[in-house]
Design an enzyme around this catalytic site. Structure first.
Site, short mmCIF file in Angstrom:
data_model
loop_
_atom_site.label_atom_id
_atom_site.label_comp_id
_atom_site.label_asym_id
_atom_site.label_seq_id
_atom_site.Cartn_x
_atom_site.Cartn_y
_atom_site.Cartn_z
N ASN A 1 -4.54 6.37 -1.86
CA ASN A 1 -4.32 6.59 -0.43
C ASN A 1 -3.77 8.00 -0.16
O ASN A 1 -3.98 8.56 0.90
CB ASN A 1 -3.37 5.53 0.14
CG ASN A 1 -4.11 4.21 0.37
OD1 ASN A 1 -5.34 4.20 0.49
ND2 ASN A 1 -3.39 3.11 0.42
N HIS B 1 -1.71 -3.01 -6.95
CA HIS B 1 -2.35 -2.60 -5.70
C HIS B 1 -3.86 -2.85 -5.79
O HIS B 1 -4.59 -2.09 -6.41
CB HIS B 1 -2.04 -1.13 -5.43
CG HIS B 1 -2.48 -0.67 -4.08
ND1 HIS B 1 -2.80 0.63 -3.79
CD2 HIS B 1 -2.64 -1.35 -2.92
CE1 HIS B 1 -3.13 0.73 -2.52
NE2 HIS B 1 -3.05 -0.45 -1.97
N SER C 1 0.83 -1.21 0.00
CA SER C 1 0.00 0.00 0.00
C SER C 1 0.86 1.26 0.00
O SER C 1 0.48 2.27 -0.55
CB SER C 1 -0.88 0.06 1.25
OG SER C 1 -1.54 -1.12 1.47
N GLU D 1 -4.72 -0.44 -8.91
CA GLU D 1 -3.65 0.52 -9.22
C GLU D 1 -2.44 -0.28 -9.70
O GLU D 1 -2.01 -1.21 -9.02
CB GLU D 1 -3.28 1.33 -7.97
CG GLU D 1 -4.19 2.52 -7.72
CD GLU D 1 -3.75 3.36 -6.51
OE1 GLU D 1 -4.10 4.53 -6.47
OE2 GLU D 1 -3.10 2.83 -5.59
P1 NAI Z 1 -2.65 -9.57 6.72
O1 NAI Z 1 -1.89 -9.37 7.96
O2 NAI Z 1 -4.12 -9.80 6.79
O3 NAI Z 1 -2.04 -10.79 5.90
C1 NAI Z 1 -0.69 -10.99 5.69
C2 NAI Z 1 -0.48 -12.49 5.56
O4 NAI Z 1 0.83 -12.73 5.09
C3 NAI Z 1 -0.62 -13.25 6.88
O5 NAI Z 1 -1.61 -14.26 6.71
C4 NAI Z 1 0.75 -13.85 7.12
O6 NAI Z 1 0.69 -15.11 7.73
C5 NAI Z 1 1.31 -13.92 5.72
N1 NAI Z 1 2.76 -13.89 5.65
C6 NAI Z 1 3.61 -13.11 6.35
N2 NAI Z 1 4.87 -13.38 5.99
C7 NAI Z 1 4.82 -14.34 5.06
C8 NAI Z 1 5.79 -15.03 4.31
N3 NAI Z 1 7.07 -14.75 4.47
N4 NAI Z 1 5.40 -15.97 3.43
C9 NAI Z 1 4.09 -16.23 3.27
N5 NAI Z 1 3.12 -15.61 3.96
C10 NAI Z 1 3.48 -14.67 4.84
O7 NAI Z 1 -2.33 -8.32 5.80
P2 NAI Z 1 -3.18 -7.73 4.59
O8 NAI Z 1 -4.12 -6.72 5.11
O9 NAI Z 1 -3.67 -8.84 3.77
O10 NAI Z 1 -2.07 -6.92 3.79
C11 NAI Z 1 -1.14 -7.56 2.95
C12 NAI Z 1 -0.48 -6.55 2.06
O11 NAI Z 1 -1.49 -5.92 1.28
C13 NAI Z 1 0.23 -5.43 2.78
O12 NAI Z 1 1.35 -5.05 2.04
C14 NAI Z 1 -0.79 -4.30 2.81
O13 NAI Z 1 -0.22 -3.04 2.91
C15 NAI Z 1 -1.43 -4.51 1.47
N6 NAI Z 1 -2.79 -3.98 1.34
C16 NAI Z 1 -3.71 -4.10 2.34
C17 NAI Z 1 -4.99 -3.59 2.19
C18 NAI Z 1 -6.02 -3.77 3.24
O14 NAI Z 1 -7.06 -3.11 3.17
N7 NAI Z 1 -5.81 -4.64 4.22
C19 NAI Z 1 -5.39 -2.89 0.94
C20 NAI Z 1 -4.38 -2.90 -0.09
C21 NAI Z 1 -3.13 -3.40 0.13
#
Ligand code: NAI
Ligand code: CAA
Length: 645
Positions: A471, A421, A400, A433
């Site tokens: 954002n 994105h 993000s 994006e």
């Molecule tokens: P989250 O915390 O829900 O999920 C992240 C997942 O990645 C977890 O399930 C974790 O176990 C897994 N993980 C961590 N390290 C890992 C690895 N080395 N190998 C495999 N899996 C691994 O986070 P979320 O919200 O899904 O965000 C993920 C990315 O998406 C971030 O970069 C965030 O900034 C971006 N993002 C999030 C949005 C949102 O609304 N939550 C919107 C757009 C982008």
């Protein structure tokens, strides 16, 4: 010629051939107008088959003409002329017959269609109502209750349903025109049915009408066209065909000139143009058959679901078995919300291979990383992907905020790296994006646009900056809302004004839902780096433990289990040191201030080359941030405001 004529033993075949969608532009209307007379005068012609060239019948009126006055002959007059022709006209429909395209078939004495035909009156999605008899002829064929759904609720009828309802007289196979010709010869042996406009219209059940009114008003959320489409149907019920037609046309012309319709037309063309950026013309995208997703959290699951909805096989990688199981469960839960048969649901989830460890990604054509928003974690993931994936596999990050160039540092073949994105929930939100780095190859960029098309997303290219396009504007919007608050406006008044403008939620309600802590932590991190970030009202709330709905309160209070925001005396007490004495601002003034802030940030984004054109910014806002579609977007609003002054 955009209309072709062929005579085949007693039947004239009239083909509208006006690529790309056989729209009923002025030239088509003129040619059809004179053909009606010519064929009526031609003794060798006994009936006329009207069809469209290529894959579709007619995509509607020519929307590009809507910014100009109507040029005669008008569509209602043309359709009346076809209906009154001495020779019966048979519409032969394959693919879509939309808007004016469906209306012209209603002027024909008969309609035949292939099973794949799709018939609809999508005018309300363009901020208008049908303007050529749709509200008056359709109920005479299919009854008022079904007509309400088609005219005011944008229901599309497939060929089979159209037969059941009496809209189409016969389903035919290809070759369509040959079979329509056979049909025409057949009907000539019997007395003709009355023209549609002469058919009786049964009275409607007042309860049904009232229910429809309530339903349509609720779904329209302030949009003008859907309730007016219903009103046009009702007017015809009460006053008969001729008066119904005159009323329909007047409302149509009025809406056609409205700012709402202009905004919706603007988006219609912007959305189509977004899929085909001019600088990628001629660039071939890479084939994508199998996609890896790293991280099965909120975003990874949503992205995997979006890929499965487009039937792409997915490999979902998590860091351990427990996280993988959680991710797979979350995917199943998302799938259940869809309308799939048991068999389809099995295939849907069967197309996901879950894995711990990156080896399973070795044969993926594209891998999308969605792990924690932490540079070190992301870099470690890409180091592994660089080692395991094919050198031609496209590697993408869903970050993000982190600069994609930093994530890609050290990656072999950096030309294949790109930011994709997605927005939460990724299987629902339309925006994608696309963030290339300076190293990203054009084929990789084209592949990203191609993927967006396959996922039915709206792609917008963004340059690299903090928060990319969306954002970054969101931050400015929130800051402007907080400034209004500090100037003495009430949070509830600000939220109410933005809802009145058409947002589903105001800025403070939205923050309470998403959590105030995310942006707080972001500011704290900047402060820890030594940057000067002044204290905000949001900081005060978070420090007092008010992080939003999840803690029972933020800007508002929430009763347990109830998401309705209640004014909070505690929040008022905490915020008091930062706020000016209360003042009442008109909703229009609030909206104007917040829109101006968004547009100013948009201008800065354009000036820096982060977005290429203003429409890209509007697409981001409408498809990623809930900006009301009927308002076009902040840049569209700003350009209208500039034209007014
Ligand atoms: P989250 O915390 O829900 O999920 C992240 C997942 O990645 C977890 O399930 C974790 O176990 C897994 N993980 C961590 N390290 C890992 C690895 N080395 N190998 C495999 N899996 C691994 O986070 P979320 O919200 O899904 O965000 C993920 C990315 O998406 C971030 O970069 C965030 O900034 C971006 N993002 C999030 C949005 C949102 O609304 N939550 C919107 C757009 C982008
Ligand atoms: N008028 C003018 N241009 C149109 C058009 C229309 N009605 N419909 C589509 N186009 C253009 C698109 O802008 C696009 O142009 P570019 O190639 O320059 O980008 C091109 O035709 C192809 O369109 P799509 O990419 O959307 O093609 P598709 O094959 O995916 O879909 C379609 C075809 C289903 C017809 C879709 O374009 C569509 O839904 N069109 C709009 C239908 C509509 O809303 N019709 C109602 C018009 S209003 C009306 O008819 C009022 C009346 O009663 C008088």
């Amino acid at each position: 010629m955009t209309v072709k004529l062929e005579r085949r033993n007693g039947i004239a075949v009239v083909t509208i051939d006006n690529p790309p969608v056989n729209a009923l532009g002025r030239a088509v209307r003129e040619q059809l107008w004179s053909l009606v007379g010519e064929l009526d005068d031609d003794a060798s012609v006994r009936a006329v088959v009207l069809t469209g060239a290529g894959k579709l019948f007619v995509g509607g009126a020519d929307i590009t003409e809507f910014d100009r006055p109507v040029e005669p002959p008008g569509l209602p007059e043309l359709i009346a002329r076809i209906e009154a022709a001495a020779k019966p006209w048979v519409a032969a429909i394959r693919g879509v017959a939309l808007g004016g395209g469906l209306e012209i078939t209603l002027g024909c004495r008969f309609r035949v269609a292939t099973a794949d035909a799709r018939l609809a009156l999508p005018e309300t999605t363009l901020g208008i109502i049908p303007g050529a008899g749709g509200t008056q002829r359709l109920p005479r064929l299919i009854g008022i209750d079904h007509a309400i759904q088609v005219v005011a609720e944008n229901l599309t009828l497939g060929g089979a349903r159209a037969i059941e309802l009496g809209l189409v007289d016969r389903l035919v196979d290809e070759p369509l025109v040959d079979n329509a010709e056979v049909f025409a010869h057949e009907v000539l042996t019997r007395p003709l049915p009355a023209p549609v406009s002469h058919r009786p219209l049964a009275k409607a059940d007042p309860v049904l009408l009232q229910e429809a009114e309530t339903r349509i008003r609720r779904a329209a959320r302030g949009a003008a066209a859907p309730p007016l489409a219903l009103a046009a149907l009702r007017f015809g019920l009460d006053h008969g065909f001729a008066a119904g037609m005159a009323n329909e046309r007047a409302v149509f012309l009025d809406l056609r000139a409205s700012p709402e319709a202009a905004a919706l037309r603007y988006l219609f063309f912007a959305e189509r143009a977004a899929l085909r950026p001019p600088d990628l013309r001629g660039v071939t995208s890479l084939p994508v058959g199998r996609v890896g997703v790293v991280g099965g959290g909120t975003m990874g699951v949503g992205i995997a679901a979006a890929l499965r909805n487009a039937d792409l096989p997915v490999v979902l990688v998590e860091r351990d078995a427990a996280s993988l199981a959680r991710g797979m469960d979350a995917l199943r839960a998302v799938r259940k919300k869809g309308r799939l048969s048991e068999q389809e649901a099995k295939g849907w989830i069967g197309g996901v291979t879950g894995a711990v460890g990156y080896e399973a990604l070795a044969d993926c054509d594209l891998v999308i990383e969605a792990v924690f928003e932490d540079l070190a974690v992301k870099r470690a993931v890409f180091a592994e992907l660089g080692r395991i994936c094919r050198p031609d596999a496209v590697l993408a990050t869903n970050t993000s905020y982190i600069d994609p160039r930093l994530i890609a540092e050290g990656l072999p073949e950096p030309g294949r790296f790109i930011g994709l994105h997605f927005f939460s929930p990724a299987q629902v939100m339309k925006l994608l994006e696309i963030v290339p780095t300076p190293a990203t190859r054009p084929e990789v960029l084209a592949t990203a646009f191609d993927l967006a098309r396959r996922l039915a997303k709206i792609p917008v290219r963004s340059g690299i900056c903090d928060g990319f396009i969306g954002n970054r504007i969101l931050r400015r919007y929130r800051a402007a809302a907080e400034q209004l608050l500090r100037d003495g406006a009430a949070a509830a008044a600000i939220d109410r004004a933005m809802r009145g403008f058409g947002f589903a939620m105001g800025p403070f309600e939205m923050q309470d839902m998403a959590g105030l802590d995310i942006s707080f932590l972001y500011r704290e991190a900047a402060r820890a780096r030594g940057e000067t970030v002044p204290e905000t009202p949001g900081d005060l709330l978070v420090r007092a433990g008010r992080k939003g709905q999840k803690t029972g309160g933020g800007w508002y209070d929430y009763a347990p289990g109830d998401r309705t925001p209640q004014p909070s005396s505690e929040a008022a007490r905490i915020l008091a040191p930062m706020l000016a004495p209360p003042q009442t601002l008109a909703p229009e003034a609030i909206v104007e201030r917040l829109l101006a802030a968004m547009a100013a940030e948009g201008q800065a984004i354009l000036a820096e080359g982060i977005a290429a054109i203003p429409t890209d910014i509007d697409l981001v806002e409408v498809h990623g941030y809930g900006f009301p579609r009927r308002r076009g977007g902040p840049m569209f609003q700003a350009s209208r405001a500039a034209n007014r002054t």
